[in-house]
Design a protein around this motif. Structure first.
Motif, PDB file in Angstrom:
ATOM      1  N   LYS A 286      37.418  -7.399  10.983  1.00 37.85           N
ATOM      2  CA  LYS A 286      36.953  -8.362  11.986  1.00 37.85           C
ATOM      3  C   LYS A 286      38.059  -9.343  12.359  1.00 37.85           C
ATOM      4  CE  LYS A 286      32.018  -8.173  11.226  1.00 37.85           C
ATOM      5  NZ  LYS A 286      30.803  -8.972  11.169  1.00 37.85           N
ATOM      6  N   ALA A 287      38.780  -9.838  11.357  1.00 37.11           N
ATOM      7  CA  ALA A 287      39.871 -10.771  11.635  1.00 37.11           C
ATOM      8  C   ALA A 287      40.974 -10.079  12.424  1.00 37.11           C
ATOM      9  CB  ALA A 287      40.415 -11.344  10.335  1.00 37.11           C
ATOM     10  N   ARG A 288      41.242  -8.808  12.092  1.00 32.65           N
ATOM     11  CA  ARG A 288      42.255  -8.041  12.823  1.00 32.65           C
ATOM     12  C   ARG A 288      41.878  -7.926  14.287  1.00 32.65           C
ATOM     13  NH1 ARG A 288      42.150  -3.525  15.178  1.00 32.65           N
ATOM     14  NH2 ARG A 288      40.257  -2.913  14.140  1.00 32.65           N
ATOM     15  N   LEU A 289      40.612  -7.641  14.561  1.00 31.85           N
ATOM     16  CA  LEU A 289      40.158  -7.491  15.940  1.00 31.85           C
ATOM     17  C   LEU A 289      40.268  -8.815  16.698  1.00 31.85           C
ATOM     18  CD1 LEU A 289      39.101  -5.300  17.790  1.00 31.85           C
ATOM     19  CD2 LEU A 289      36.790  -5.901  17.096  1.00 31.85           C
ATOM     20  N   ILE A 290      39.939  -9.917  16.052  1.00 29.28           N
ATOM     21  CA  ILE A 290      40.062 -11.237  16.681  1.00 29.28           C
ATOM     22  C   ILE A 290      41.533 -11.546  16.973  1.00 29.28           C
ATOM     23  CG2 ILE A 290      39.806 -13.719  16.284  1.00 29.28           C
ATOM     24  CD1 ILE A 290      37.181 -13.001  14.774  1.00 29.28           C
ATOM     25  N   ALA A 291      42.420 -11.248  16.001  1.00 25.59           N
ATOM     26  CA  ALA A 291      43.851 -11.480  16.200  1.00 25.59           C
ATOM     27  C   ALA A 291      44.401 -10.595  17.315  1.00 25.59           C
ATOM     28  CB  ALA A 291      44.604 -11.230  14.893  1.00 25.59           C
ATOM     29  N   ASP A 292      43.971  -9.340  17.359  1.00 23.40           N
ATOM     30  CA  ASP A 292      44.423  -8.442  18.419  1.00 23.40           C
ATOM     31  C   ASP A 292      43.939  -8.924  19.782  1.00 23.40           C
ATOM     32  OD1 ASP A 292      45.681  -6.872  16.542  1.00 23.40           O
ATOM     33  OD2 ASP A 292      44.182  -5.268  16.578  1.00 23.40           O
ATOM     34  N   ALA A 293      42.705  -9.405  19.860  1.00 21.98           N
ATOM     35  CA  ALA A 293      42.169  -9.918  21.120  1.00 21.98           C
ATOM     36  C   ALA A 293      42.964 -11.142  21.575  1.00 21.98           C
ATOM     37  CB  ALA A 293      40.689 -10.258  20.963  1.00 21.98           C
ATOM     38  N   ALA A 294      43.383 -11.973  20.623  1.00 18.47           N
ATOM     39  CA  ALA A 294      44.165 -13.167  20.963  1.00 18.47           C
ATOM     40  C   ALA A 294      45.498 -12.790  21.594  1.00 18.47           C
ATOM     41  CB  ALA A 294      44.384 -14.019  19.720  1.00 18.47           C
ATOM     42  N   GLN A 295      46.054 -11.651  21.185  1.00 19.92           N
ATOM     43  CA  GLN A 295      47.309 -11.201  21.785  1.00 19.92           C
ATOM     44  C   GLN A 295      47.120 -10.849  23.261  1.00 19.92           C
ATOM     45  OE1 GLN A 295      48.826  -8.045  19.325  1.00 19.92           O
ATOM     46  NE2 GLN A 295      49.554  -9.465  17.779  1.00 19.92           N
ATOM     47  N   TYR A 296      45.893 -10.544  23.646  1.00 26.17           N
ATOM     48  CA  TYR A 296      45.573 -10.259  25.049  1.00 26.17           C
ATOM     49  C   TYR A 296      45.127 -11.522  25.785  1.00 26.17           C
ATOM     50  CZ  TYR A 296      45.698  -5.236  24.109  1.00 26.17           C
ATOM     51  OH  TYR A 296      46.090  -3.963  23.778  1.00 26.17           O
ATOM     52  N   GLY A 297      45.167 -12.678  25.089  1.00 29.70           N
ATOM     53  CA  GLY A 297      44.764 -13.935  25.699  1.00 29.70           C
ATOM     54  C   GLY A 297      43.269 -14.165  25.695  1.00 29.70           C
ATOM     55  N   LEU A 298      42.537 -13.387  24.914  1.00 26.83           N
ATOM     56  CA  LEU A 298      41.087 -13.501  24.863  1.00 26.83           C
ATOM     57  C   LEU A 298      40.664 -14.223  23.587  1.00 26.83           C
ATOM     58  CD1 LEU A 298      38.427 -12.583  26.239  1.00 26.83           C
ATOM     59  CD2 LEU A 298      38.566 -10.517  24.859  1.00 26.83           C
TER      60      LEU A 298
END
Length: 95
Positions: free
Chosen positions: A57-69
């Motif tokens: 879950k944390a990985r997905l949140i961090a990955d989304a942040a890289q897309y500006g989301l």
């Protein structure tokens, strides 16, 4: 699990009854001393060794942040480990 090792003796830390972690050379860590990357969480393995794993879950949140989301934890699907990040980010962004 990736072991967390002592910088002095290069051996893993192990849980002790006091709620701390020690290594063979006597260095001591507490839970508050453990600093990990965003998508990592610390765990204690069956042998008592201290280590870390990637939290899906944390990985997905961090990955989304890289897309500006910006994503809230409650918005992350339970099967986060199986999610295609790019497709999920596009769907979450309403594209």
């Amino acid at each position: 699990m990736t072991p967390i090792t002592c910088a002095l003796c290069i051996e893993p830390y192990y849980a002790v009854p006091a709620g701390e972690f020690t290594c063979p050379c006597g260095q001591v860590l507490t839970g508050a001393d453990i600093e990990l990357e965003t998508a990592q969480v610390w765990v204690v393995g069956p042998s008592g060794a201290l280590g870390y794993v990637l939290d899906p879950k944390a990985r997905l949140i961090a990955d989304a942040a890289q897309y500006g989301l910006v994503v809230r934890l409650e918005d992350v699907p339970e099967d986060a480990a199986a999610v295609d990040v790019e497709a999920w980010v596009e769907a979450a962004a309403g594209r």
